[in-house]
Motif scaffolding. Structure first.
Motif, PDB file in Angstrom:
ATOM      1  N   LEU A 275      -1.454   6.805   5.547  1.00  0.00           N
ATOM      2  CA  LEU A 275      -1.763   7.077   4.143  1.00  0.00           C
ATOM      3  C   LEU A 275      -2.772   8.222   4.001  1.00  0.00           C
ATOM      4  O   LEU A 275      -2.659   9.033   3.083  1.00  0.00           O
TER       5      LEU A 275
ATOM      6  N   GLU B 195      -3.359  -2.367   9.796  1.00  0.00           N
ATOM      7  CA  GLU B 195      -4.175  -1.608   8.846  1.00  0.00           C
ATOM      8  C   GLU B 195      -4.561  -0.256   9.420  1.00  0.00           C
ATOM      9  O   GLU B 195      -4.565   0.749   8.695  1.00  0.00           O
TER      10      GLU B 195
ATOM     11  N   ASN C 209      -1.492   1.911   9.204  1.00  0.00           N
ATOM     12  CA  ASN C 209      -1.224   2.139   7.793  1.00  0.00           C
ATOM     13  C   ASN C 209      -2.226   3.134   7.202  1.00  0.00           C
ATOM     14  O   ASN C 209      -1.845   4.083   6.518  1.00  0.00           O
TER      15      ASN C 209
ATOM     16  N   GLU D 239      -6.879   0.635  -1.664  1.00  0.00           N
ATOM     17  CA  GLU D 239      -6.071   0.151  -0.530  1.00  0.00           C
ATOM     18  C   GLU D 239      -6.939  -0.551   0.500  1.00  0.00           C
ATOM     19  O   GLU D 239      -6.530  -1.586   1.068  1.00  0.00           O
TER      20      GLU D 239
ATOM     21  N   HIS E  70       0.575   3.837  -3.017  1.00  0.00           N
ATOM     22  CA  HIS E  70       0.247   5.229  -2.695  1.00  0.00           C
ATOM     23  C   HIS E  70       1.330   6.174  -3.224  1.00  0.00           C
ATOM     24  O   HIS E  70       1.017   7.214  -3.814  1.00  0.00           O
TER      25      HIS E  70
ATOM     26  N   THR F 289      -7.905   5.930  -4.654  1.00  0.00           N
ATOM     27  CA  THR F 289      -6.702   5.223  -4.202  1.00  0.00           C
ATOM     28  C   THR F 289      -6.933   4.595  -2.834  1.00  0.00           C
ATOM     29  O   THR F 289      -6.584   3.432  -2.601  1.00  0.00           O
ATOM     30  N   HIS F 290      -7.553   5.345  -1.932  1.00  0.00           N
ATOM     31  CA  HIS F 290      -7.845   4.801  -0.603  1.00  0.00           C
ATOM     32  C   HIS F 290      -8.840   3.643  -0.688  1.00  0.00           C
ATOM     33  O   HIS F 290      -8.692   2.651   0.040  1.00  0.00           O
TER      34      HIS F 290
ATOM     35  N   PHE G 277      -7.508  -3.956  -0.847  1.00  0.00           N
ATOM     36  CA  PHE G 277      -6.367  -4.855  -0.628  1.00  0.00           C
ATOM     37  C   PHE G 277      -6.515  -5.576   0.705  1.00  0.00           C
ATOM     38  O   PHE G 277      -6.337  -6.788   0.801  1.00  0.00           O
ATOM     39  N   TYR G 278      -6.830  -4.808   1.743  1.00  0.00           N
ATOM     40  CA  TYR G 278      -6.992  -5.395   3.073  1.00  0.00           C
ATOM     41  C   TYR G 278      -8.220  -6.296   3.141  1.00  0.00           C
ATOM     42  O   TYR G 278      -8.186  -7.363   3.754  1.00  0.00           O
TER      43      TYR G 278
ATOM     44  N   THR H  69       0.827  -1.213   0.000  1.00  0.00           N
ATOM     45  CA  THR H  69       0.000   0.000   0.000  1.00  0.00           C
ATOM     46  C   THR H  69       0.858   1.259   0.000  1.00  0.00           C
ATOM     47  O   THR H  69       0.506   2.247  -0.648  1.00  0.00           O
TER      48      THR H  69
ATOM     49  N   TYR I 138      -9.318   0.941   8.479  1.00  0.00           N
ATOM     50  CA  TYR I 138      -8.404   1.813   7.727  1.00  0.00           C
ATOM     51  C   TYR I 138      -8.564   3.277   8.141  1.00  0.00           C
ATOM     52  O   TYR I 138      -7.588   4.001   8.272  1.00  0.00           O
TER      53      TYR I 138
END
Length: 156
Positions: A122, A115, A118, A55, A19, A51-52, A58-59, A15, A94
């Motif tokens: 981010l 997460e 992270n 991400e 990013h 983008t967020h 992804f998680y 990530t 997140y």
């Protein structure tokens, strides 16, 4: 347990790299878009929002895989079994919202903790980038600079 730690740090690396690449792309390409400066800011905000979301996904995918295939833990509380539930849980973690209606058990708790950290980093990275872009692109008027009709407001 070691696998959960490696998985969590791998997600952080992926990530962060993703990013970074998006921010680099935005920094290099938004000026070339021949759009009004305020529209460039809007493009930056929309791309960072998306983008967020990626991400978070992804998680969410990792949580689904960790529970169903890797058997690293499970979730208690509200039912988690479909893609939207995993996205919801990942988004709550997140953004560090932490509603608490779903509780992780087992080694996925470590992934959850990573997460949250992270996501916080981010999101603040995106906020800093947006702040700098707005400082460069946004047409601030004299009221923001402390000047009225070219004169300073101070009595100095």
């Amino acid at each position: 347990m070691i696998f959960a730690i490696v998985l969590a740090f791998s997600l952080v690396a992926v990530t962060f790299t993703f990013h970074y690449r998006v921010l680099l792309w935005l920094g290099l390409n938004t000026p070339k878009m021949n759009l009004p400066t305020q529209t460039q800011v809007l493009v930056i905000v929309v791309v960072l929002f998306l983008t967020h979301i990626v991400e978070i996904a992804f998680y969410a995918i990792t949580y689904s895989w960790s529970v169903s295939s890797l058997k690293l833990g499970m979730f208690q509380g509200a039912p988690v079994g479909d893609a939207m539930s995993y996205l919801y849980y990942s988004g709550v973690i997140y953004t560090t919202l932490g509603l608490g209606d779903i509780q992780p058990e087992g080694h996925i708790r470590f992934i959850t903790a990573m997460e949250a950290l992270n996501g916080f980093l981010l999101i603040t990275w995106s906020a800093s980038f947006t702040f700098l872009a707005m400082g460069r692109l946004w047409p601030w008027d004299d009221s923001c600079t402390g000047r009225i009709d070219g004169q300073t407001n101070s009595t100095d």
